[in-house]
Enzyme design. Structure first.
Site, PDB file in Angstrom:
ATOM      1  N   ASP A   7      -6.428  -9.033   2.254  1.00 29.38           N
ATOM      2  CA  ASP A   7      -7.620  -8.502   2.930  1.00 29.38           C
ATOM      3  C   ASP A   7      -8.501  -7.853   1.866  1.00 29.38           C
ATOM      4  O   ASP A   7      -8.064  -7.652   0.728  1.00 29.38           O
ATOM      5  CB  ASP A   7      -7.224  -7.462   3.999  1.00 29.38           C
ATOM      6  N   SER A   8      -9.706  -7.489   2.260  1.00 25.12           N
ATOM      7  CA  SER A   8     -10.611  -6.804   1.334  1.00 25.12           C
ATOM      8  C   SER A   8     -10.115  -5.404   0.982  1.00 25.12           C
ATOM      9  O   SER A   8     -10.606  -4.809   0.033  1.00 25.12           O
ATOM     10  CB  SER A   8     -11.985  -6.674   1.988  1.00 25.12           C
ATOM     11  N   TYR A  39     -15.930  -6.587   1.745  1.00 22.55           N
ATOM     12  CA  TYR A  39     -16.339  -7.989   1.661  1.00 22.55           C
ATOM     13  C   TYR A  39     -17.531  -8.241   2.591  1.00 22.55           C
ATOM     14  O   TYR A  39     -18.276  -9.182   2.404  1.00 22.55           O
ATOM     15  CB  TYR A  39     -15.199  -8.923   2.106  1.00 22.55           C
ATOM     16  N   GLY A  40     -17.634  -7.406   3.604  1.00 21.33           N
ATOM     17  CA  GLY A  40     -18.612  -7.644   4.674  1.00 21.33           C
ATOM     18  C   GLY A  40     -20.056  -7.715   4.221  1.00 21.33           C
ATOM     19  O   GLY A  40     -20.893  -8.290   4.905  1.00 21.33           O
ATOM     20  N   CYS A  70      -8.124 -11.087   7.258  1.00 20.58           N
ATOM     21  CA  CYS A  70      -9.503 -10.632   7.113  1.00 20.58           C
ATOM     22  C   CYS A  70     -10.406 -11.677   7.760  1.00 20.58           C
ATOM     23  O   CYS A  70     -10.344 -12.856   7.396  1.00 20.58           O
ATOM     24  CB  CYS A  70      -9.811 -10.507   5.620  1.00 20.58           C
ATOM     25  N   ASN A  71     -11.203 -11.258   8.715  1.00 19.21           N
ATOM     26  CA  ASN A  71     -12.088 -12.199   9.409  1.00 19.21           C
ATOM     27  C   ASN A  71     -13.167 -12.733   8.463  1.00 19.21           C
ATOM     28  O   ASN A  71     -13.480 -13.920   8.475  1.00 19.21           O
ATOM     29  CB  ASN A  71     -12.766 -11.511  10.594  1.00 19.21           C
ATOM     30  N   GLU A 148     -10.962   3.007   5.027  1.00 12.28           N
ATOM     31  CA  GLU A 148     -10.576   3.065   3.604  1.00 12.28           C
ATOM     32  C   GLU A 148     -10.411   4.525   3.150  1.00 12.28           C
ATOM     33  O   GLU A 148      -9.644   4.819   2.251  1.00 12.28           O
ATOM     34  CB  GLU A 148     -11.619   2.363   2.722  1.00 12.28           C
ATOM     35  N   CYS A 180     -12.879  -7.372  13.033  1.00 11.33           N
ATOM     36  CA  CYS A 180     -12.628  -7.043  11.621  1.00 11.33           C
ATOM     37  C   CYS A 180     -11.300  -6.304  11.616  1.00 11.33           C
ATOM     38  O   CYS A 180     -11.052  -5.456  12.480  1.00 11.33           O
ATOM     39  CB  CYS A 180     -13.743  -6.143  11.097  1.00 11.33           C
ATOM     40  N   THR A 181     -10.437  -6.628  10.650  1.00 12.76           N
ATOM     41  CA  THR A 181      -9.078  -6.087  10.694  1.00 12.76           C
ATOM     42  C   THR A 181      -9.005  -4.590  10.373  1.00 12.76           C
ATOM     43  O   THR A 181      -7.972  -3.963  10.609  1.00 12.76           O
ATOM     44  CB  THR A 181      -8.156  -6.874   9.751  1.00 12.76           C
ATOM     45  N   HIS A 182     -10.083  -4.031   9.853  1.00 13.57           N
ATOM     46  CA  HIS A 182     -10.091  -2.573   9.677  1.00 13.57           C
ATOM     47  C   HIS A 182     -10.210  -1.854  11.032  1.00 13.57           C
ATOM     48  O   HIS A 182      -9.715  -0.748  11.205  1.00 13.57           O
ATOM     49  CB  HIS A 182     -11.277  -2.143   8.803  1.00 13.57           C
TER      50      HIS A 182
HETATM   51  N1  DGL Z   1     -11.234  -6.421   7.055  1.00 12.87           N
HETATM   52  C1  DGL Z   1     -12.259  -7.353   6.861  1.00 12.87           C
HETATM   53  C2  DGL Z   1     -12.526  -8.272   8.022  1.00 12.87           C
HETATM   54  O1  DGL Z   1     -11.632  -8.485   8.835  1.00 12.87           O
HETATM   55  C3  DGL Z   1     -13.457  -7.030   6.028  1.00 12.87           C
HETATM   56  C4  DGL Z   1     -13.992  -5.650   5.947  1.00 12.87           C
HETATM   57  C5  DGL Z   1     -14.925  -5.541   4.779  1.00 12.87           C
HETATM   58  O2  DGL Z   1     -14.434  -5.574   3.657  1.00 12.87           O
HETATM   59  O3  DGL Z   1     -16.155  -5.490   4.976  1.00 12.87           O
HETATM   60  O4  DGL Z   1     -13.585  -8.830   8.158  1.00 12.87           O
END
Ligand code: DGL
Length: 261
Positions: A7-8, A39-40, A70-71, A148, A180-182
């Site tokens: 994941d990011s 990553y978003g 991570c989506n 984070e 988003c997995t966060h």
């Molecule tokens: N956890 C990530 C997702 O599922 C990305 C969050 C990020 O880095 O912006 O999209």
């Protein structure tokens, strides 16, 4: 059987948690790219570059199944990964389909990253699975920073959640997708702030079931697998976050910084 996850940052640990619950006998190796998070807001090319680098690292260390937890990374890199790597690659996408099936108001809110929402794959998901349903999207970059930073409860996350949900609630959404997995780490706050009777969709458990379906028969579900959680950021930061994110794993998980060769 060794399962590699990426994941990011620490968000994909919400998926690792589901896989651990379902498959306690599997060995899990997680890499969170916290040095490059988020990553978003990155371009598809940048996201792909990082994902390939981490996938190589996990494969070199014996991963037999790769989970893109991570989506954003799935939307922009899963096709390219599947074309190159000779192992099962499990990705994840915002749960638009289950949300469209469950809505009674006909309005679904999708919380996801900017990168995910801009992806062609996301637009396809909506056009195939959400016919006749109004899908309102909302990027929530602040949620990623909060997770984070380990800020999972209190005034700051509450204000961020209220701000993100307001237009969706005003539009009558009764299903909210955590795309988003966060975001599942903020679920307790989100749950308290959605309208009564509304639902949350999180695809983490479905990803775990998909991984289980790929395992050869014979992995004892009650066995003890190892958990290694690595970060591209500071290892100390990860050890501080773990008790907040995965208290049940503090005793068992080994943590560290990625050692690139
Ligand atoms: N956890 C990530 C997702 O599922 C990305 C969050 C990020 O880095 O912006 O999209």
């Amino acid at each position: 059987m060794k399962i590699g996850l990426l994941d990011s940052g620490v968000g994909g640990l919400s998926v690792l948690r589901e896989i651990r619950r379902l498959l306690p006998g599997a060995h899990l190796h997680y890499v969170g790219d916290s040095a490059w998070c988020p990553y978003g807001t990155k371009s598809p090319g940048e996201i792909q570059g990082r994902v390939f680098r981490i996938a190589d690292y996990l494969l070199d260390r014996g991963a037999e199944i790769l989970v893109i937890a991570c989506n954003s990374a799935t939307i922009h890199a899963v096709g390219a990964l599947r074309a190159v790597y000779p192992l099962p690659v499990v990705g994840m996408e915002p749960g638009v389909k289950p949300a469209a099936e469950r809505t009674r108001s006909g309005v679904v809110g999708v919380l996801a990253t900017e990168a995910s929402l801009a992806g062609e794959k996301f637009h396809q998901l909506v056009s195939v699975h959400a016919r006749g349903v109004r899908v309102i999207t909302r990027p929530c970059p602040r949620f990623v920073d909060l997770v984070e930073d380990g800020l999972l409860e209190g005034a700051e996350p509450e204000a961020a959640v209220d701000e993100a949900l307001a237009p969706l609630v005003d539009a009558g959404a009764d299903v909210f997708v955590l795309g988003c997995t966060h975001y599942p780490f903020l679920r307790p706050v989100i749950e308290k702030r959605i309208p009564r009777g509304a639902e949350i969709v999180d695809t983490g458990a479905a990803v775990a079931r998909r991984v289980a379906s790929l395992l050869p028969a014979g992995i004892p579900p009650e066995g003890r697998g190892t958990v290694l959680i690595e970060t591209t950021g500071p290892a100390g930061r990860l050890s501080e976050l773990l008790p907040k994110l995965l208290p049940e794993m503090v005793e068992t998980a080994e943590t560290g910084a990625v050692k690139w060769s």
